[in-house]
Design a protein around this motif. Structure first.
Motif, mmCIF file in Angstrom:
data_model
loop_
_atom_site.group_PDB
_atom_site.id
_atom_site.type_symbol
_atom_site.label_atom_id
_atom_site.label_comp_id
_atom_site.label_asym_id
_atom_site.label_seq_id
_atom_site.Cartn_x
_atom_site.Cartn_y
_atom_site.Cartn_z
ATOM 1 N N LEU A 61 68.758 77.445 110.893
ATOM 2 C CA LEU A 61 69.891 76.731 111.072
ATOM 3 C C LEU A 61 71.108 77.386 110.839
ATOM 4 O O LEU A 61 72.199 76.963 111.169
ATOM 5 C CB LEU A 61 69.550 75.336 110.150
ATOM 6 N N THR A 62 71.269 77.988 109.577
ATOM 7 C CA THR A 62 72.345 78.651 109.256
ATOM 8 C C THR A 62 72.664 80.176 109.287
ATOM 9 O O THR A 62 73.791 80.551 109.162
ATOM 10 C CB THR A 62 72.473 78.404 107.632
ATOM 11 N N GLY A 63 71.657 80.891 109.606
ATOM 12 C CA GLY A 63 71.745 82.384 109.985
ATOM 13 C C GLY A 63 71.816 82.926 108.510
ATOM 14 O O GLY A 63 71.823 84.290 108.445
ATOM 15 N N GLN A 64 71.597 82.196 107.471
ATOM 16 C CA GLN A 64 71.722 82.824 106.150
ATOM 17 C C GLN A 64 70.075 83.405 105.792
ATOM 18 O O GLN A 64 69.306 82.541 105.773
ATOM 19 C CB GLN A 64 72.157 82.040 105.048
ATOM 20 N N LEU A 65 70.190 84.424 104.898
ATOM 21 C CA LEU A 65 68.883 84.763 104.331
ATOM 22 C C LEU A 65 68.578 84.124 103.032
ATOM 23 O O LEU A 65 68.770 84.951 102.124
ATOM 24 C CB LEU A 65 68.836 86.111 104.343
ATOM 25 N N LYS A 66 68.962 82.721 102.850
ATOM 26 C CA LYS A 66 68.668 82.045 101.630
ATOM 27 C C LYS A 66 67.469 81.249 101.734
ATOM 28 O O LYS A 66 66.992 80.437 102.701
ATOM 29 C CB LYS A 66 69.644 81.233 101.444
#
Length: 483
Positions: A138-143
């Motif tokens: 959804l966000t492209g973040q690795l979180k």
């Protein structure tokens, strides 16, 4: 539609659900997309085929957003989306965020052991959870949320961060560069990317808020925040839990997990691993003969089976179900069993016995947790689709001897998502106020004293002794059929 809205995204074992709420707690749109049946490439393996979690979420989101727009909603009115995804899965990601291997479901026996790279997995850059994977999609973040790491993960739960103990990393067979950054429940992980917006229909830039593991989010969304109140979550995996303030690392009869309520812990006892799945299995395998009758009466097959089972006396006239269709890690040889057949028994007896077996199993697990905590339960909250059944609700009340309440919205995880999302956007001053706004209590079922006494006798004389009697037989059977 001049107000603001929150989105709850709940991806479970059997479906992806997307619910849009007003900040006052009213449901505006509710859509879901069934997941495909799990693939079982080997005994006690379970994988989600292809990219099913993400594919189902895209469809559910597009349907919910279409409904929202048809009602006059505009993208700028959406404040945030809270995300909850099925726990205890293992996701192997490539460096570009694509799956290196299908998502390994929580029922897969490989999750009983640390991650071991296999040649067929190919190029694996990250090992994460289902929530970490969908957050990245959804966000492209690795979180990822720190509160969805259960099992073989080097997580320091007290610090809500990765462990600083090299030995724990070694036991988990992982390196720090293989995992995602973790953040607490109620934190913004990132915003919906242009690619995700095109795939899902969500607005670009919509904040995505992490929650916890699915059962913790359900507990928050059910409003079971006070000691002595237990939530029983009726899903494929049936769990029971209660909130607390201490990490009981030496607990014997429950697990202390990070809660979706920041600063709190969720105590969860043992479970029924294929609880409502077993009910669906019975309907699909043995309900064909009832389908025509249900159609003639103008009811669903589930309604018909519940109506017929309600005519069966408590105790199912001696028919007893032991729910081990998916065995626990410490006893992989166990099998499910239905015992006590005689000429009185019908399909309705079998269906009621399945429900009674679930409630009896959960009572025995929950009694041990309550005794260890020193806090007896005085109320049950039942969530999930099974809470729609008046019969099942009454069975819980009668077996436990406690009032059993269901909320108006049975899918509590979506509410929990909206609460975490709203708190991240500072909609309410505290979590208690958020629950008071969004959680709407429904009917309460009270125990029948005579039925409770009968169930107590059946439980103590028979049900609690089943494993000791059947384990020796199943330990002999398993090597013959499960190799």
């Amino acid at each position: 539609m001049s107000q603001h809205y929150l989105i709850g995204i709940d991806i479970g074992t059997q479906s992806a659900k997307v619910v849009i709420f007003t900040t006052g707690g009213q449901i505006v749109c509710e859509q879901q997309q069934p997941l495909r049946p799990l693939a079982t490439p080997a005994p006690q393996y379970a994988e989600h085929p292809d990219d099913d979690l993400w594919s189902a979420l895209q469809i559910a989101c597009r349907k919910a957003m279409a409904c929202f727009h048809q009602l006059g909603g505009q993208n700028h009115q959406l404040l945030a989306a809270g995300l909850c995804v099925i726990r205890c899965c293992r996701v192997l990601m490539k460096s570009d965020g694509e799956l290196a291997w299908p998502v390994i479901n929580w029922m897969d026996k490989r999750l009983n052991q640390p991650y071991q790279h296999q040649p067929e997995y190919g190029d694996v850059s990250y090992v994460t959870t289902s929530s970490g994977y969908i957050t990245h999609r959804l966000t492209g973040q690795l979180k990822d949320t720190c509160a969805n790491y259960i099992g073989w993960w080097p997580m320091d739960n007290d610090r809500q961060q990765w462990s600083e103990d090299p030995a724990l990393w070694q036991r988990c067979n992982l390196r720090p560069d293989q995992v995602l950054d973790v953040i607490p429940p109620g934190s913004i992980a990132g915003e919906v990317t242009a690619a995700a917006a095109q795939a899902c229909g969500l607005p670009v830039g919509l904040p995505v808020v992490v929650t916890a593991h699915d059962k913790a989010v359900e507990a928050l969304g059910a409003g079971s925040l006070t000691p002595g109140v237990a939530l029983i979550s009726l899903g494929t995996y049936i769990g029971a839990m209660t909130h607390g303030e201490k990490n009981h690392t030496d607990a014997r009869h429950f697990w202390p997990f990070q809660a979706s309520l920041p600063g709190s812990w969720l105590y969860e006892c043992m479970d029924v691993r294929r609880g409502m799945w077993t009910v669906s299995w019975f309907r699909d395998q043995f309900g064909a003969a009832a389908l025509a009758e249900a159609t003639d009466r103008g009811v669903s097959i589930e309604q018909l089976m519940n109506q017929q089972a309600a005519q069966v006396p408590p105790g199912s006239e001696g028919l007893i179900t032991l729910h081990d269709w998916a065995p626990p890690a410490e006893a992989e040889f166990r099998k499910g069993a239905i015992l006590g057949f005689d000429g009185r028994h019908t399909r309705a007896h079998m269906f009621r016995s399945l429900l009674e077996g679930i409630a009896l199993t959960m009572k025995n697990h929950m009694d041990k947790m309550a005794d260890e905590l020193g806090v007896p339960f005085h109320q049950l909250i039942i969530s999930g689709g099974g809470a729609n059944s008046d019969l099942f609700m009454q069975i819980f009340a009668d077996i436990f001897g406690l009032p059993a309440q269901r909320n108006k919205m049975k899918s509590s995880a979506a509410i929990g998502c909206a609460i975490n999302a709203g708190m991240a956007m500072k909609i309410w001053p505290d979590y208690a106020s958020a629950c008071a706004q969004l959680v709407q209590p429904g009917e309460c079922f009270h125990p029948d004293a005579r039925h409770h006494q009968l169930y107590q006798q059946l439980n103590e004389a028979v049900y609690q002794r089943l494993h000791s009697q059947l384990d020796p037989l199943f330990s002999q059977l398993s090597p013959l059929v499960d190799s």
